[in-house]
Design a protein around this motif. Structure first.
Motif, PDB file in Angstrom:
ATOM      1  N   ASN A  39       1.515   5.740   2.545  1.00 18.97           N
ATOM      2  CA  ASN A  39       1.203   4.679   1.580  1.00 18.97           C
ATOM      3  C   ASN A  39       0.872   3.323   2.189  1.00 18.97           C
ATOM      4  O   ASN A  39       0.462   2.418   1.473  1.00 18.97           O
ATOM      5  N   GLU A  45      12.392   6.321  -3.176  1.00 19.50           N
ATOM      6  CA  GLU A  45      10.983   6.675  -3.313  1.00 19.50           C
ATOM      7  C   GLU A  45      10.418   6.113  -4.617  1.00 19.50           C
ATOM      8  O   GLU A  45       9.322   5.526  -4.634  1.00 19.50           O
ATOM      9  N   GLN A  72       7.522   3.298  -4.955  1.00 18.12           N
ATOM     10  CA  GLN A  72       6.385   3.649  -5.819  1.00 18.12           C
ATOM     11  C   GLN A  72       6.177   2.570  -6.882  1.00 18.12           C
ATOM     12  O   GLN A  72       5.070   2.121  -7.137  1.00 18.12           O
TER      13      GLN A  72
END
Lengths: 167, 185
Positions: A14, A139, A143
């Motif tokens: 990412n 996570e 996100q």
């Protein structure tokens, strides 16, 4: 502690660039990054000051790359101008992992005590969006940060307490 | 030579593949007026242009990134020269325009004159460096070598004080970023 294989692989998927000034709260995370340096897809640059790390991240963000910055909250005192006259002014999405020093684990470290107390009001007065990065739902947390950064074109700060990215 | 004359001379040396980061104050204004647009015109963040250029350079190895900074700005973020010299991106060029003054704020003296730039830059073990007084007769050759030698290059030019009256940059920083980002579409 967060599983570092999973964490670093998520970061590699990412983000394009990592820069910052170390904290012992990131010790394991940073040694893992250093050990992966040759094979990693992510560029890591060690900065001399926290505002320099923000500047390096800005260069990445200005070319549509996704940067991640890490620092102690002592560095919060060093990045005011980098945020207000650069990142926030030009509306750039940058994720900042900031170790939360000055809580009760740091009783023997008076150098962190004042910033520890004013941490949240300091972040608030800079109009920064922030929340904790937790071992359980890290996570989802990152996100969500990426979504906020994209939607608002703004930096997001994730506070990292002792034991989350270090033993 | 004055700073704006050096910046205006860069017109003949840069093209579409060049990304420029200019430091706050007169330098950004001069880069906006004299060189191809859009570039990264910093309005504030004193001391940070080299860091911004370093991030751009490592993320865009196929482009040439030139940072144009004054001596006051350089001194405030001096550590960034060391960081840049450590990572040595092959496509980063740093142009220091040194008038020993905070010229934009009224000409207050800086402490840059204590540095022996030739010795300092030599100690960084970088690919190209020069420290000299800017003059028309030597400028073009030096700019060409500075820009085309592969590696991290630093050119320190001693300039005379002086500026052209130029209008402020009409773009809000949000627009500066939007326009620059379009170069990466």
């Amino acid at each position: 502690m967060i599983n570092l294989d999973e964490f670093v692989s998520f970061i590699e998927d990412n983000f394009d660039l990592v820069s910052g000034v170390p904290c012992s709260y990131f010790k394991e995370f940073l040694s893992y990054i250093a050990s992966q340096e040759d094979k990693s897809t992510i560029k890591h640059l060690s900065a001399t000051r926290e505002d320099e790390a923000i500047a390096i991240a800005t260069g990445a963000a200005l070319s549509k790359k996704q940067p991640l910055v890490y620092m102690q909250n002592s560095g919060l005192g060093n990045i005011g101008d980098a945020l207000t006259s650069l990142v926030q002014l030009y509306k750039l999405p940058i994720l900042i992992l900031m170790s939360y020093r000055g809580l009760k684990e740091d009783n023997d470290f008076p150098e962190h005590s004042i910033m520890g107390k004013i941490n949240n009001s300091f972040l608030g007065s800079l109009n920064l969006v922030y929340w904790d990065l937790n071992e359980k739902d890290w996570e989802v947390s990152i996100q969500k940060a990426i979504t906020v950064m994209d939607e608002q074109s703004s930096p997001v700060v994730l506070m990292v307490k002792k034991g989350v990215l270090s033993q | 030579m004055k700073g704006y004359e050096v910046i205006s001379s860069l017109q003949d040396h840069i093209g579409e593949n060049d990304l420029i980061v200019s430091s706050n104050g007169n330098i950004s204004r001069e880069v906006y007026h004299y060189l191809a647009k859009p570039q990264v015109y910093l309005r504030g963040s004193m001391g940070l242009p080299i860091g911004v250029g370093l991030g751009l350079a490592v993320m865009n190895p196929e482009k040439r990134v030139t940072v144009i900074t004054g001596d006051g700005n350089l001194l405030m973020g001096f550590g960034s020269v060391i960081t840049a010299a450590y990572y040595k991106p092959h496509n980063l060029k740093i142009l220091i325009l040194d008038n020993s003054q905070y010229f934009t704020t009224g000409g207050q003296q800086t402490v840059s004159s204590v540095i022996n730039f030739s010795k300092f830059l030599e100690s960084l073990n970088i690919d190209y460096f020069q420290s000299l007084k800017a003059s028309q007769s030597i400028l073009n050759d030096n700019l060409e070598n500075f820009l085309t030698t592969k590696g991290l290059n630093i050119l320190h030019l001693i300039i005379e004080e002086g500026k052209k009256e130029l209008a402020n940059i009409p773009w809000h920083p949000i627009r500066i970023a939007e326009n620059f980002l379009q170069r990466f579409d």
